[in-house]
Design an enzyme around this catalytic site. Structure first.
Site, PDB file in Angstrom:
ATOM      1  N   LYS A 195       0.859  -1.186   0.000  1.00 60.64           N
ATOM      2  CA  LYS A 195       0.000   0.000   0.000  1.00 60.64           C
ATOM      3  C   LYS A 195       0.888   1.227   0.000  1.00 60.64           C
ATOM      4  CE  LYS A 195      -3.556   2.440   2.586  1.00 60.64           C
ATOM      5  NZ  LYS A 195      -4.493   2.411   3.722  1.00 60.64           N
ATOM      6  N   LYS A 248      -2.116  -1.505  -3.850  1.00 65.76           N
ATOM      7  CA  LYS A 248      -2.973  -0.322  -3.787  1.00 65.76           C
ATOM      8  C   LYS A 248      -2.141   0.935  -3.882  1.00 65.76           C
ATOM      9  CE  LYS A 248      -5.949   2.050  -0.528  1.00 65.76           C
ATOM     10  NZ  LYS A 248      -6.406   2.133   0.827  1.00 65.76           N
TER      11      LYS A 248
HETATM   12  C1  PBG Z   1      -7.104   3.893   5.463  1.00 66.28           C
HETATM   13  C2  PBG Z   1      -7.531   3.611   4.084  1.00 66.28           C
HETATM   14  C3  PBG Z   1      -7.349   4.444   2.996  1.00 66.28           C
HETATM   15  C4  PBG Z   1      -7.967   3.838   1.918  1.00 66.28           C
HETATM   16  C5  PBG Z   1      -8.485   2.630   2.358  1.00 66.28           C
HETATM   17  N1  PBG Z   1      -8.204   2.497   3.708  1.00 66.28           N
HETATM   18  C6  PBG Z   1      -6.751   5.776   2.854  1.00 66.28           C
HETATM   19  C7  PBG Z   1      -5.513   6.126   3.548  1.00 66.28           C
HETATM   20  O1  PBG Z   1      -4.606   5.305   3.692  1.00 66.28           O
HETATM   21  O2  PBG Z   1      -5.460   7.267   3.962  1.00 66.28           O
HETATM   22  C8  PBG Z   1      -8.012   4.456   0.552  1.00 66.28           C
HETATM   23  C9  PBG Z   1      -9.092   4.022  -0.321  1.00 66.28           C
HETATM   24  C10 PBG Z   1      -9.373   4.900  -1.460  1.00 66.28           C
HETATM   25  O3  PBG Z   1      -8.735   5.947  -1.699  1.00 66.28           O
HETATM   26  O4  PBG Z   1     -10.293   4.536  -2.179  1.00 66.28           O
HETATM   27  N2  PBG Z   1      -6.403   2.910   6.109  1.00 66.28           N
HETATM   28 ZN    ZN Z   2      -5.827   3.778   8.136  1.00 64.92          ZN
END
Ligand code: PBG
Ligand code: ZN
Length: 325
Positions: A195, A248
């Site tokens: 991620k 992601k």
């Molecule tokens: C938070 C989380 C995020 C997303 C999913 N879970 C955002 C972040 O890390 O700030 C992003 C999903 C999206 O942008 O569609 N843990």
């Molecule tokens: Zn988070």
């Protein structure tokens, strides 16, 4: 074989031939719909930067999930928008927390729809970070217990699968252990393994009210410049017991999806994140792009790169289009 013996256009001349040699088939089975659950009744707050998406109270959540399921979407992933936040994210692992309530209701109403729960603390902490904060720093090991408690409480509420998105080191092992010790050895973990620290999460943070109040997420999410590190991250999650590994965002990281697909034999998920969705919707609204075609091209590209499943805000639109073909 070279031209003029090989003429690639020969096999492109009609729809039947094109269908016969098509290498990638996108189906509704590949899609997972993200949903935002909020307290209250009959609430449907539009998310400005994500047209067609809403913060939904549990009653309305069931309706949207039912529509998606009827169109062939096998699973949803739940994000909670809680009514209170504190330093230790207590509403993340409360029995009557928003995700726990939404999960119980969804499983009751739609037992065959798989309910995946996003496991993180950022929507529930007053500082908005994905772990707990000690002296202005994210305390990795202190966060693990809270994250595992959150996953366990989701499983107790009936979640079919849990999906940790926090990027703390060691959380998959901690969650696996907590689940196994409590008779949830059958509940799989979809790990947000690679991620990235991405600006494409902007619309999601507005939707989930989860932006960090200070600093950023660079000390736990990955640097967009790194690819080998993604292999190390995924390796850790596999060793710790992940059942599905996720990359992601998706579209700017197709090379990572491809590499992860080559290196590992577990199912690979890709998260087509909020900003990827919003860009296409915005261009469509401006009349600059053909929205449905760009949507299908994008989802097909993510699958072609190696994703077995795609978490996407397009799930309902795409499933509907696929159903009419
Ligand atoms: C938070 C989380 C995020 C997303 C999913 N879970 C955002 C972040 O890390 O700030 C992003 C999903 C999206 O942008 O569609 N843990
Ligand atoms: Zn988070």
């Amino acid at each position: 074989m070279l031209f003029p013996d090989y003429r690639p256009r020969r096999m492109r001349q009609n729809d039947a031939f094109r269908r016969m040699i098509r290498e990638t088939a996108l189906t509704a089975d590949d899609l997972i719909l993200p949903l935002f659950a909020i307290g209250g009744k009959n609430i449907r707050n539009p998310i400005a930067s994500m047209p067609g998406h809403f913060q939904l109270s549990v009653d309305n959540l069931v309706k949207t999930a039912r529509d998606a399921h009827q169109l062939g979407v096998p699973a949803v992933i739940l994000f909670g928008v809680p009514d209170r936040k504190d330093p230790l994210a207590t509403s993340a692992y409360a029995d009557d927390g928003i995700v726990q309530r939404a999960t119980r209701t969804l499983k009751d109403a739609l037992p065959d729809l798989a309910v995946i729960t996003d496991v993180c603390l950022c929507q529930y902490t007053d500082h908005g970070h994905c772990g707990c904060v000690e002296d202005g720093c994210i305390d990795n090991d202190a966060s693990l217990d809270l994250i595992a408690r959150t996953a366990l409480s989701h499983a107790k509420a009936g979640a079919d699968m849990v999906a940790p998105s926090d990027m703390m080191d060691g959380r998959v092992a901690e969650i696996r252990e907590a689940l196994d010790e409590n008779n949830f050895s059958h509940v799989p973990i979809m790990a947000y393994s690679a991620k990235y620290c991405s600006a494409y999460y902007g619309p999601f943070r507005a939707a989930a009210d989860s932006a960090p109040k200070f600093g950023d997420r660079r000390t736990y999410q990955m640097d967009p410049a790194n690819a080998l590190e993604a292999i190390r991250e995924v390796t850790l999650d596999v060793e710790e017991g992940a059942d599905i590994i996720m990359v992601k965002p998706a579209l700017p990281y197709l090379d990572i999806i491809y590499r992860v697909r080559q290196e590992f034999d577990l199912p690979v998920a890709a998260y087509n994140v909020s900003g990827e969705f919003s860009m296409i919707k915005a261009a469509e609204q401006m009349g600059w792009l053909d929205g449905p075609r760009v949507m299908m091209e994008t989802l097909t590209a993510i699958k072609r790169a190696g994703a077995d499943m795609i978490l996407t805000y397009f799930a309902v639109d795409a499933a509907r289009l696929l159903g009419t073909k």
